[in-house]
Enzyme design. Structure first.
Site, mmCIF file in Angstrom:
data_model
loop_
_atom_site.group_PDB
_atom_site.id
_atom_site.type_symbol
_atom_site.label_atom_id
_atom_site.label_comp_id
_atom_site.label_asym_id
_atom_site.label_seq_id
_atom_site.Cartn_x
_atom_site.Cartn_y
_atom_site.Cartn_z
ATOM 1 N N LYS A 74 0.805 -1.232 0.000
ATOM 2 C CA LYS A 74 0.000 0.000 0.000
ATOM 3 C C LYS A 74 0.836 1.279 0.000
ATOM 4 O O LYS A 74 0.421 2.289 -0.549
ATOM 5 C CB LYS A 74 -0.915 0.029 1.230
ATOM 6 C CG LYS A 74 -2.038 -0.981 1.200
ATOM 7 C CD LYS A 74 -2.934 -0.784 2.412
ATOM 8 C CE LYS A 74 -4.029 -1.818 2.470
ATOM 9 N NZ LYS A 74 -5.039 -1.490 3.477
ATOM 10 N N ASP A 111 -9.957 2.801 2.336
ATOM 11 C CA ASP A 111 -10.000 2.279 3.714
ATOM 12 C C ASP A 111 -10.712 3.237 4.672
ATOM 13 O O ASP A 111 -11.476 2.804 5.544
ATOM 14 C CB ASP A 111 -8.582 2.015 4.238
ATOM 15 C CG ASP A 111 -7.954 0.787 3.601
ATOM 16 O OD1 ASP A 111 -8.698 -0.142 3.226
ATOM 17 O OD2 ASP A 111 -6.717 0.744 3.480
ATOM 18 N N GLY A 244 -14.908 -5.380 12.972
ATOM 19 C CA GLY A 244 -14.098 -4.858 11.872
ATOM 20 C C GLY A 244 -14.432 -5.406 10.498
ATOM 21 O O GLY A 244 -13.926 -4.902 9.484
#
Ligand code: ATR
Length: 279
Positions: A74, A111, A244
């Site tokens: 990333k 994200d 999550g």
């Protein structure tokens, strides 16, 4: 659900990781491709970081629509792209690459979106948030909380220097000593665990929740296990909790739309399907 037909015109996207074996993204995106009967496919791609630049450059040459990126790519991918949007630049990480119609490589980050979409239905007050951890995931969390309008974002991390560095990018954020984490919970509206503690195979997060208001929302970015020791302890004392897994499902929504042209839905049936793969 009926199987959809994949033809020679299929749009192709994938996820690049090293290792890539644990990713849930192929199950997620292929579920949606099936649901919407889209001529497309999403594949796992195991790529050594040393070869990442070659693989990224080859995406338009192979006609791919784009890729998701997972650890450790990333951050590494940033200089390899033709353009990177503002939020990915601020977060310092790209989790989605889109190949444009001109064959250029564009990087973004979904994200932060996934994190806040997962929480939004449960959020009430947005004054004080406490974030545990200052690693890669915490950057997206802090960015999302700032965008959502939290007035105070307290970041505490075992290594204080990382909390300080992260807080320095956001006027609403301030760093705190890891030893002060229990005290920091006083008056908090939201507690986020963005450390790896509590994950299967790791130590549980050690935190005394006594000072946390019962009205506070508690969330964990860890989804294996779904009920981390933190979420179980918070629920047992009456706090609302959010696991999550939803962050993972929601972060896929804008990515899928960019590659395949349909905005997909996060449903309880999708969640149940992904959970089957976790079992
Ligand atoms: P990610 O990019 O997924 O956030 P990471 O960068 O490795 O992963 O960060 C993991 C986080 O968990 C960090 O905040 C880390 O604290 P340090 O910055 O001090 O390493 C935190 N963490 C991991 N193990 C920990 C432990 N035993 N106690 C406290 N914090 C821990």
């Amino acid at each position: 659900m009926t199987e959809h037909r994949i033809t020679g015109k299929a749009k192709v996207a994938g996820v690049i990781g090293w290792p890539v074996t644990h990713t849930l993204s192929p199950a997620l995106h292929n579920y949606w491709l099936n649901q919407y009967a889209i001529d497309g496919i999403y594949i796992p791609l195991s790529v050594n970081p040393d070869q990442l630049a070659d693989v990224i450059r080859a995406l338009p040459l192979m006609g791919l629509s784009g890729v998701s990126l997972t650890l450790p790519h990333k951050e590494l991918v940033l200089p390899m792209l033709d353009s990177v949007d503002k939020k990915a630049t601020i977060i310092g990480a790209v989790n989605q690459v889109i190949v444009t119609s001109e064959g250029k490589l564009h990087g973004t980050n979904t994200d932060a979106y996934g994190f806040i979409e997962n929480l939004r239905p449960h959020l009430s007050a947005k004054n004080k948030a406490v974030v545990l951890g200052a690693g890669g995931a915490s950057k997206a969390v802090v960015y999302a909380l700032q965008q959502e309008g939290f007035k105070e974002i307290h970041i505490t991390n075992r290594s204080l220097n990382k909390a300080k560095a992260l807080a320095a990018s956001f006027p609403e954020a301030s760093p705190a000593n890891w030893d002060d984490r229990a005290k920091l919970l006083e008056g908090a509206d939201l507690l986020v665990n963005a450390t790896s503690l509590g994950m299967s195979g790791k130590d549980p997060l050690d935190i005394d929740l006594a000072a946390l208001p019962k009205t506070a929302l508690v969330t964990d970015i860890v989804y294996a296990p779904l009920a981390t020791p933190l979420l179980s302890a918070a629920a047992a004392r009456g706090n609302k909790t959010v696991d999550g897994l939803g962050m993972l499902l929601h972060q896929g929504v804008p990515a899928f739309e960019a590659w395949f042209g349909t905005r997909p839905e996060v449903t309880s049936a999708l969640r149940a399907y992904i959970l089957e793969g976790l079992a």
